[in-house]
Design a protein around this motif. Structure first.
Motif, PDB file in Angstrom:
ATOM      1  N   ILE A   1       0.831  -1.203   0.000  1.00  0.00           N
ATOM      2  CA  ILE A   1       0.000   0.000   0.000  1.00  0.00           C
ATOM      3  C   ILE A   1       0.867   1.254   0.000  1.00  0.00           C
ATOM      4  O   ILE A   1       2.085   1.194   0.211  1.00  0.00           O
ATOM      5  N   ASP A   2       0.226   2.384  -0.231  1.00  0.00           N
ATOM      6  CA  ASP A   2       0.894   3.689  -0.221  1.00  0.00           C
ATOM      7  C   ASP A   2       0.654   4.333   1.139  1.00  0.00           C
ATOM      8  O   ASP A   2      -0.449   4.765   1.450  1.00  0.00           O
ATOM      9  N   PHE A   3       1.701   4.392   1.951  1.00  0.00           N
ATOM     10  CA  PHE A   3       1.547   4.910   3.318  1.00  0.00           C
ATOM     11  C   PHE A   3       1.195   6.387   3.346  1.00  0.00           C
ATOM     12  O   PHE A   3       0.615   6.878   4.314  1.00  0.00           O
ATOM     13  N   GLU A   4       1.531   7.122   2.289  1.00  0.00           N
ATOM     14  CA  GLU A   4       1.303   8.573   2.272  1.00  0.00           C
ATOM     15  C   GLU A   4      -0.076   8.952   1.746  1.00  0.00           C
ATOM     16  O   GLU A   4      -0.463  10.116   1.802  1.00  0.00           O
ATOM     17  N   GLN A   5      -0.797   7.996   1.231  1.00  0.00           N
ATOM     18  CA  GLN A   5      -2.105   8.298   0.635  1.00  0.00           C
ATOM     19  C   GLN A   5      -3.080   8.794   1.716  1.00  0.00           C
ATOM     20  O   GLN A   5      -3.090   8.305   2.840  1.00  0.00           O
ATOM     21  N   GLU A   6      -3.904   9.782   1.350  1.00  0.00           N
ATOM     22  CA  GLU A   6      -4.824  10.386   2.317  1.00  0.00           C
ATOM     23  C   GLU A   6      -5.922   9.411   2.727  1.00  0.00           C
ATOM     24  O   GLU A   6      -6.271   8.489   1.996  1.00  0.00           O
ATOM     25  N   GLU A   7      -6.459   9.667   3.914  1.00  0.00           N
ATOM     26  CA  GLU A   7      -7.576   8.850   4.400  1.00  0.00           C
ATOM     27  C   GLU A   7      -8.807   9.113   3.536  1.00  0.00           C
ATOM     28  O   GLU A   7      -9.079  10.259   3.155  1.00  0.00           O
ATOM     29  N   PRO A   8      -9.587   8.088   3.219  1.00  0.00           N
ATOM     30  CA  PRO A   8     -10.810   8.297   2.416  1.00  0.00           C
ATOM     31  C   PRO A   8     -11.901   8.963   3.235  1.00  0.00           C
ATOM     32  O   PRO A   8     -11.913   8.875   4.475  1.00  0.00           O
ATOM     33  N   GLU A   9     -12.809   9.634   2.559  1.00  0.00           N
ATOM     34  CA  GLU A   9     -13.936  10.259   3.240  1.00  0.00           C
ATOM     35  C   GLU A   9     -15.026   9.212   3.460  1.00  0.00           C
ATOM     36  O   GLU A   9     -15.450   8.529   2.531  1.00  0.00           O
ATOM     37  N   LEU A  10     -15.480   9.092   4.705  1.00  0.00           N
ATOM     38  CA  LEU A  10     -16.490   8.092   5.036  1.00  0.00           C
ATOM     39  C   LEU A  10     -17.886   8.600   4.664  1.00  0.00           C
ATOM     40  O   LEU A  10     -18.156   9.802   4.697  1.00  0.00           O
ATOM     41  N   THR A  11     -18.773   7.677   4.320  1.00  0.00           N
ATOM     42  CA  THR A  11     -20.151   8.043   3.956  1.00  0.00           C
ATOM     43  C   THR A  11     -21.117   7.832   5.116  1.00  0.00           C
ATOM     44  O   THR A  11     -22.317   7.973   4.956  1.00  0.00           O
ATOM     45  N   TYR A  12     -20.584   7.465   6.273  1.00  0.00           N
ATOM     46  CA  TYR A  12     -21.420   7.177   7.446  1.00  0.00           C
ATOM     47  C   TYR A  12     -20.765   7.836   8.642  1.00  0.00           C
ATOM     48  O   TYR A  12     -19.539   7.818   8.765  1.00  0.00           O
ATOM     49  N   HIS A  13     -21.552   8.406   9.531  1.00  0.00           N
ATOM     50  CA  HIS A  13     -20.981   9.123  10.673  1.00  0.00           C
ATOM     51  C   HIS A  13     -20.815   8.199  11.881  1.00  0.00           C
ATOM     52  O   HIS A  13     -19.742   7.715  12.153  1.00  0.00           O
ATOM     53  N   HIS A  14     -21.863   7.958  12.589  1.00  0.00           N
ATOM     54  CA  HIS A  14     -21.711   7.086  13.749  1.00  0.00           C
ATOM     55  C   HIS A  14     -23.059   6.657  14.302  1.00  0.00           C
ATOM     56  O   HIS A  14     -24.112   7.072  13.830  1.00  0.00           O
ATOM     57  N   GLN A  15     -22.975   5.836  15.319  1.00  0.00           N
ATOM     58  CA  GLN A  15     -24.160   5.292  15.948  1.00  0.00           C
ATOM     59  C   GLN A  15     -24.456   6.055  17.237  1.00  0.00           C
ATOM     60  O   GLN A  15     -23.548   6.434  17.981  1.00  0.00           O
ATOM     61  N   ILE A  16     -25.737   6.282  17.476  1.00  0.00           N
ATOM     62  CA  ILE A  16     -26.201   6.853  18.744  1.00  0.00           C
ATOM     63  C   ILE A  16     -27.033   5.769  19.410  1.00  0.00           C
ATOM     64  O   ILE A  16     -28.027   5.317  18.848  1.00  0.00           O
ATOM     65  N   LYS A  17     -26.620   5.333  20.570  1.00  0.00           N
ATOM     66  CA  LYS A  17     -27.217   4.122  21.128  1.00  0.00           C
ATOM     67  C   LYS A  17     -27.968   4.394  22.422  1.00  0.00           C
ATOM     68  O   LYS A  17     -27.545   5.164  23.260  1.00  0.00           O
TER      69      LYS A  17
END
Length: 568
Positions: free
Chosen positions: A180-196
């Motif tokens: 893998i490419d260690f310098e590649q940026e983190e991808p943008e997620l399409t989901y935020h989080h869970q509220i439980k």
């Protein structure tokens, strides 16, 4: 396509999803096939990694970490028997209710079951000793795949954390090369989080939901199929405080017993409205909160998928929250009442008025709908719904009938409940389900069903020989599969009737006679209305209505066209 870029984005996405959910410990058993994930974990500033060469010991080590911390711990190994060696600790975790996230690297599909080294059948390898198991797709450049990963990783995490806590298994096939490419940026997620929560929510969750709802400029409530016994008064108090349009699926049972002070907010004609591309484009929300399942309406699903609201809250008690179109940004794992108790007082907006005005237009067209067109099933449905008595129940077939319920069942002050088998949307077992409903509720019941669906479950009538029922069955007989006439297959004459129309030429008078049911056959809406108004003299009444598939499609499309013109 640069495969290294795609692979890097894939494993960094999985790492980000774990970290975003608060999972920051991973126990790694070194191996070749798991290299990309091991690199992604090790290079993440927020993931604490632990190495243990022996897989059996590694799994028990992770078990100890999770037991002591009370939080899920990730287990990562390569393919082959390394996966098998995790099983003893996973079994212990399952019965001890310890949350583990097991990631097993796997060979790509073309190397399975062909004698490739370190390739065993890893799908569902842990059987009943995990709470959730999924085989992920291979890395590819595909937005739908990203949505799939985001939702399924969060479902897995949620399942691990939901009582009883336990292990979950994610099988990850990877194709060489594995760097893998260690310098590649983190991808943008399409989901935020869970509220439980459960029947109530912690204060910090209430505050977050309150803020999300308060900040919305163009908000919408969607009510899908909801559990029987939902507190309707509490629901409408919540809706009234927000002053948002409420798109009510018929199976929400919120189109019935609608309070007068919330009458305008109840939007029941959204399916017809959203067939208008111009209206859909003008009515895009920034915030949606959905209770229950995704509604029946395909135009609504397409509208939400295309518009992708910035905030989409799904209130779903299950960790496996329903999101077939990949638009949920916040999963609120709690009972509906926990959220409905939150009061956010807002003023009605132009956005809400846009929906209520459009709904008036569509409703006036349903009210004046021409029931004289021969063969039109919409006219039959409309007349049936108008004649349903207060305090009765309707069970709908899953094909065209439920879509006619969605289109023609208008909001009412009557107490009428609607049911349908929409878990898998099949046409089998509908007659039996309707009788079961009537036995449980002890109220006058109506079943709206197509001829093929009735044929599938005519043995469901057997139960009427052993118990007393109050059931009126309306069989819409269009001699085949009516819903296919709306699909692209209908435009191709070759083999349409034999493969999709499937005409049987059968009628049901003899079936009614066999079960000593009151029977009538009609061929027009006027005759159907007369039959409905006759006295019911036997426990089971069957009204067979003969319709025409082509005329039915034309009548429905004419109605949708009239709505479009009214909106314009």
């Amino acid at each position: 396509m640069d495969r290294r870029v795609v692979l890097t984005a894939y494993v960094k996405r999985l790492t980000s999803l774990l970290v975003h959910a608060g999972i920051n410990r991973a126990v790694i058993s070194p191996g070749s096939r798991s290299t990309p994930l091991a690199y992604a974990f090790a290079s993440s500033d927020q993931m604490e990694t632990h190495l243990q060469i022996d897989e059996r010991s590694a799994a028990y080590y992770a078990l100890g970490l999770a037991k002591a911390s009370g939080e899920p711990v990730v287990l990562l190994c390569t393919s082959g028997t390394a996966v098998s060696n995790y099983h003893p600790a996973i079994t212990e975790a399952y019965y001890a209710r310890i949350p583990l996230i097991i990631l097993t690297a796997d060979r790509p599909h073309e190397l399975r079951e062909v004698g490739a080294p370190q390739a065993i059948d890893q799908i569902n390898i842990y059987g009943k000793h995990v709470k959730f198991s999924v085989d992920f797709p291979l890395p590819e450049e595909n937005p739908d795949m990203e949505v799939f990963l985001d939702r399924h990783m969060n479902r897995a995490i949620s399942a691990a954390r939901t009582a009883p806590k336990g292990p979950v298994h994610i099988n990850v096939p990877l194709r060489e090369p594995l760097l893998i490419d260690f310098e590649q940026e983190e991808p943008e997620l399409t989901y935020h989080h869970q509220i439980k929560g459960s029947s109530s929510l912690p204060k910090e969750s209430v505050d977050e939901i309150y803020m999300l709802l308060s900040e919305a400029k163009k908000g919408m409530i969607i009510a899908g199929e909801l559990p029987t016994g939902l507190n309707k008064e509490l629901f409408w108090r919540f809706a009234k405080s927000l002053q948002w349009p409420v798109l009510c699926d018929p199976l929400s049972n919120l189109r019935s017993e609608v309070p007068r002070d919330c009458w305008e907010l109840c939007i029941e004609h959204y399916d017809a409205l959203l067939k208008s591309a111009s209206f859909a484009a003008q009515a895009v929300p920034d915030t949606v909160i959905r209770f229950g399942a995704q509604p029946i309406s395909k135009p609504l699903s397409l509208y939400l998928k295309n518009s992708r609201p910035a905030t989409y809250l799904a209130v779903d008690e299950s960790p496996f929250f329903r999101d077939s179109i990949g638009v949920v940004t916040h999963h609120i794992q709690a009972a509906p009442e926990a959220v409905l108790a939150i009061q956010v007082d807002k003023e009605a907006t132009e956005y809400t008025r846009k929906w209520t005005t459009a709904n008036h237009i569509a409703d006036s067209l349903v009210e004046t709908y021409d029931t004289a067109t021969p063969g039109d099933e919409g006219a039959i449905a409309k007349l049936l719904f108008e004649h349903l008595p207060d305090g009765s129940d309707l069970f709908s077939g899953s094909s065209m009938p439920i879509r006619d319920v969605d289109t023609f069942f208008r909001k009412t002050g009557k107490d009428i409940s609607i049911f349908s088998n929409r878990g898998t949307n099949g046409i089998d077992g509908v007659v039996s389900s309707a009788f079961g409903m009537q036995a449980a509720r002890k109220r006058p019941a109506y079943l709206l069903i197509g001829d093929l669906s009735f044929l599938h479950d005519q043995n469901g009538l057997l139960v009427s020989r052993f118990h007393e029922y109050d059931m009126t069955i309306i069989i819409v007989n269009n001699d085949g599969g009516g819903i296919f006439s709306y699909l692209p297959q209908a435009s191709v004459d070759n083999h349409f009737e034999e493969l999709f129309g499937t005409p049987t030429g059968l009628t049901f008078e003899h079936i009614a006679s066999m079960y000593d049911a009151q029977y009538a056959a009609v061929s027009s809406a006027e005759a159907f209305k007369i039959e409905l108004e006759k006295a019911k003299v036997k426990p089971i009444r069957i009204i067979e209505v003969f319709t025409d598939r082509k005329a039915n499609v034309e009548a429905h499309r004419a109605y949708w066209s009239s709505v479009q013109k009214g909106l314009d």
